[in-house]
Motif scaffolding. Structure first.
Motif, PDB file in Angstrom:
ATOM      1  N   LEU A  19      66.321  50.098 -39.820  1.00 27.81           N
ATOM      2  CA  LEU A  19      66.451  50.576 -41.201  1.00 27.81           C
ATOM      3  C   LEU A  19      67.912  50.790 -41.569  1.00 27.81           C
ATOM      4  CD1 LEU A  19      63.445  53.042 -41.278  1.00 27.81           C
ATOM      5  CD2 LEU A  19      63.586  50.794 -42.367  1.00 27.81           C
ATOM      6  N   ALA A  20      68.697  51.305 -40.642  1.00 27.36           N
ATOM      7  CA  ALA A  20      70.132  51.493 -40.899  1.00 27.36           C
ATOM      8  C   ALA A  20      70.820  50.144 -41.103  1.00 27.36           C
ATOM      9  CB  ALA A  20      70.768  52.255 -39.743  1.00 27.36           C
ATOM     10  N   GLN A  21      70.429  49.154 -40.318  1.00 24.27           N
ATOM     11  CA  GLN A  21      71.023  47.821 -40.428  1.00 24.27           C
ATOM     12  C   GLN A  21      70.651  47.174 -41.760  1.00 24.27           C
ATOM     13  OE1 GLN A  21      69.972  45.203 -37.193  1.00 24.27           O
ATOM     14  NE2 GLN A  21      70.882  43.422 -38.150  1.00 24.27           N
ATOM     15  N   LEU A  22      69.397  47.321 -42.171  1.00 24.32           N
ATOM     16  CA  LEU A  22      68.923  46.701 -43.408  1.00 24.32           C
ATOM     17  C   LEU A  22      69.337  47.477 -44.648  1.00 24.32           C
ATOM     18  CD1 LEU A  22      65.277  45.773 -42.345  1.00 24.32           C
ATOM     19  CD2 LEU A  22      67.246  44.232 -42.519  1.00 24.32           C
ATOM     20  N   GLY A  23      69.450  48.805 -44.516  1.00 25.11           N
ATOM     21  CA  GLY A  23      69.789  49.638 -45.656  1.00 25.11           C
ATOM     22  C   GLY A  23      68.601  49.960 -46.543  1.00 25.11           C
ATOM     23  N   PHE A  24      67.398  49.909 -45.979  1.00 24.30           N
ATOM     24  CA  PHE A  24      66.179  50.205 -46.730  1.00 24.30           C
ATOM     25  C   PHE A  24      65.429  51.350 -46.083  1.00 24.30           C
ATOM     26  CE2 PHE A  24      66.826  45.627 -47.624  1.00 24.30           C
ATOM     27  CZ  PHE A  24      66.988  45.712 -49.000  1.00 24.30           C
ATOM     28  N   LYS A  25      64.431  51.856 -46.797  1.00 21.68           N
ATOM     29  CA  LYS A  25      63.600  52.938 -46.285  1.00 21.68           C
ATOM     30  C   LYS A  25      62.393  52.379 -45.539  1.00 21.68           C
ATOM     31  CE  LYS A  25      64.956  56.227 -49.741  1.00 21.68           C
ATOM     32  NZ  LYS A  25      65.249  57.523 -49.253  1.00 21.68           N
ATOM     33  N   LYS A  26      61.779  53.244 -44.729  1.00 24.17           N
ATOM     34  CA  LYS A  26      60.630  52.835 -43.921  1.00 24.17           C
ATOM     35  C   LYS A  26      59.480  52.337 -44.787  1.00 24.17           C
ATOM     36  CE  LYS A  26      59.235  54.904 -39.935  1.00 24.17           C
ATOM     37  NZ  LYS A  26      58.649  55.991 -39.117  1.00 24.17           N
ATOM     38  N   SER A  27      59.238  52.972 -45.932  1.00 26.21           N
ATOM     39  CA  SER A  27      58.140  52.547 -46.814  1.00 26.21           C
ATOM     40  C   SER A  27      58.362  51.117 -47.311  1.00 26.21           C
ATOM     41  CB  SER A  27      57.986  53.509 -47.987  1.00 26.21           C
ATOM     42  OG  SER A  27      59.186  53.582 -48.732  1.00 26.21           O
ATOM     43  N   TRP A  28      59.611  50.771 -47.646  1.00 25.46           N
ATOM     44  CA  TRP A  28      59.929  49.416 -48.084  1.00 25.46           C
ATOM     45  C   TRP A  28      59.651  48.433 -46.950  1.00 25.46           C
ATOM     46  CZ3 TRP A  28      63.035  45.618 -46.165  1.00 25.46           C
ATOM     47  CH2 TRP A  28      63.239  44.494 -46.974  1.00 25.46           C
ATOM     48  N   LEU A  29      60.093  48.774 -45.755  1.00 26.59           N
ATOM     49  CA  LEU A  29      59.931  47.890 -44.599  1.00 26.59           C
ATOM     50  C   LEU A  29      58.456  47.563 -44.368  1.00 26.59           C
ATOM     51  CD1 LEU A  29      61.070  46.451 -42.068  1.00 26.59           C
ATOM     52  CD2 LEU A  29      60.777  48.627 -40.867  1.00 26.59           C
ATOM     53  N   TYR A  30      57.614  48.593 -44.293  1.00 21.95           N
ATOM     54  CA  TYR A  30      56.209  48.354 -44.006  1.00 21.95           C
ATOM     55  C   TYR A  30      55.476  47.681 -45.169  1.00 21.95           C
ATOM     56  CZ  TYR A  30      56.522  50.289 -39.407  1.00 21.95           C
ATOM     57  OH  TYR A  30      56.846  50.462 -38.096  1.00 21.95           O
ATOM     58  N   LYS A  31      55.939  47.886 -46.401  1.00 17.88           N
ATOM     59  CA  LYS A  31      55.361  47.154 -47.535  1.00 17.88           C
ATOM     60  C   LYS A  31      55.686  45.672 -47.415  1.00 17.88           C
ATOM     61  CE  LYS A  31      54.868  46.995 -52.488  1.00 17.88           C
ATOM     62  NZ  LYS A  31      55.112  47.657 -53.757  1.00 17.88           N
ATOM     63  N   GLN A  32      56.921  45.354 -47.050  1.00 18.49           N
ATOM     64  CA  GLN A  32      57.322  43.956 -46.888  1.00 18.49           C
ATOM     65  C   GLN A  32      56.550  43.287 -45.744  1.00 18.49           C
ATOM     66  OE1 GLN A  32      59.271  42.454 -49.234  1.00 18.49           O
ATOM     67  NE2 GLN A  32      59.008  44.475 -50.131  1.00 18.49           N
ATOM     68  N   ILE A  33      56.295  44.036 -44.677  1.00 21.92           N
ATOM     69  CA  ILE A  33      55.499  43.506 -43.568  1.00 21.92           C
ATOM     70  C   ILE A  33      54.080  43.222 -44.057  1.00 21.92           C
ATOM     71  CG2 ILE A  33      54.459  44.073 -41.332  1.00 21.92           C
ATOM     72  CD1 ILE A  33      57.081  45.690 -40.768  1.00 21.92           C
ATOM     73  N   ALA A  34      53.486  44.153 -44.800  1.00 17.89           N
ATOM     74  CA  ALA A  34      52.124  43.985 -45.306  1.00 17.89           C
ATOM     75  C   ALA A  34      52.016  42.782 -46.244  1.00 17.89           C
ATOM     76  CB  ALA A  34      51.661  45.249 -46.019  1.00 17.89           C
ATOM     77  N   LEU A  35      53.075  42.525 -47.008  1.00 14.42           N
ATOM     78  CA  LEU A  35      53.094  41.390 -47.928  1.00 14.42           C
ATOM     79  C   LEU A  35      53.413  40.071 -47.225  1.00 14.42           C
ATOM     80  CD1 LEU A  35      55.006  43.043 -50.908  1.00 14.42           C
ATOM     81  CD2 LEU A  35      52.570  42.446 -50.817  1.00 14.42           C
ATOM     82  N   GLY A  36      53.804  40.145 -45.949  1.00 11.96           N
ATOM     83  CA  GLY A  36      54.169  38.939 -45.210  1.00 11.96           C
ATOM     84  C   GLY A  36      55.594  38.486 -45.462  1.00 11.96           C
ATOM     85  N   HIS A  37      56.420  39.378 -46.006  1.00 12.36           N
ATOM     86  CA  HIS A  37      57.804  39.035 -46.333  1.00 12.36           C
ATOM     87  C   HIS A  37      58.806  39.449 -45.263  1.00 12.36           C
ATOM     88  CE1 HIS A  37      56.567  39.239 -50.852  1.00 12.36           C
ATOM     89  NE2 HIS A  37      56.050  38.192 -50.224  1.00 12.36           N
ATOM     90  N   PHE A  38      58.362  40.169 -44.259  1.00 12.27           N
ATOM     91  CA  PHE A  38      59.244  40.601 -43.171  1.00 12.27           C
ATOM     92  C   PHE A  38      58.454  40.469 -41.878  1.00 12.27           C
ATOM     93  CE2 PHE A  38      61.630  43.462 -40.438  1.00 12.27           C
ATOM     94  CZ  PHE A  38      62.932  43.133 -40.775  1.00 12.27           C
ATOM     95  N   PRO A  39      59.131  40.090 -40.784  1.00 11.27           N
ATOM     96  CA  PRO A  39      58.421  39.924 -39.509  1.00 11.27           C
ATOM     97  C   PRO A  39      57.785  41.234 -39.033  1.00 11.27           C
ATOM     98  CG  PRO A  39      60.718  39.196 -39.335  1.00 11.27           C
ATOM     99  CD  PRO A  39      60.557  39.799 -40.677  1.00 11.27           C
ATOM    100  N   PRO A  40      56.566  41.162 -38.534  1.00 17.42           N
ATOM    101  CA  PRO A  40      55.908  42.380 -38.037  1.00 17.42           C
ATOM    102  C   PRO A  40      56.542  42.849 -36.733  1.00 17.42           C
ATOM    103  CG  PRO A  40      54.555  40.473 -37.587  1.00 17.42           C
ATOM    104  CD  PRO A  40      55.718  39.991 -38.421  1.00 17.42           C
ATOM    105  N   PRO A  41      56.357  44.121 -36.418  1.00 18.70           N
ATOM    106  CA  PRO A  41      56.923  44.637 -35.169  1.00 18.70           C
ATOM    107  C   PRO A  41      56.139  44.152 -33.953  1.00 18.70           C
ATOM    108  CG  PRO A  41      55.629  46.325 -36.242  1.00 18.70           C
ATOM    109  CD  PRO A  41      55.665  45.150 -37.176  1.00 18.70           C
ATOM    110  N   ILE A  42      56.765  44.282 -32.817  1.00 17.21           N
ATOM    111  CA  ILE A  42      56.139  44.045 -31.523  1.00 17.21           C
ATOM    112  C   ILE A  42      55.850  45.426 -30.953  1.00 17.21           C
ATOM    113  CG2 ILE A  42      56.505  43.119 -29.201  1.00 17.21           C
ATOM    114  CD1 ILE A  42      58.739  41.338 -30.548  1.00 17.21           C
TER     115      ILE A  42
END
Length: 70
Positions: A19-42
């Motif tokens: 999140l620090a590297q991307l400059g976004f919040k956790k809610s944004w990250l997981y929304k992007q994952i749910a939409l298929g716009h960001f790689p899911p975690p391992i």
């Protein structure tokens, strides 16, 4: 049991440093994952991590889409 040598330039990134590297919040990250716009975690145990090479590729693809500033 087989072991493999670490791949140079690749590592796992935990959520807070990502999140620090991307400059976004956790809610944004997981929304992007749910939409298929960001790689899911391992999942590693209970931890969620991301492959640094996959994140770097995602960032490079997004940067390539942006027009160059004049």
């Amino acid at each position: 049991m087989t072991t493999s040598a670490p791949v140079p330039g690749r590592s796992f990134i935990r959520c807070a440093p990502l999140l620090a590297q991307l400059g976004f919040k956790k809610s944004w990250l997981y929304k992007q994952i749910a939409l298929g716009h960001f790689p899911p975690p391992i999942k590693v145990g209970r931890a969620s991590v991301w492959d640094s090479a996959v994140v770097d590729k995602w960032m490079a693809e997004r940067a390539a889409r942006q027009p160059l500033a004049a």
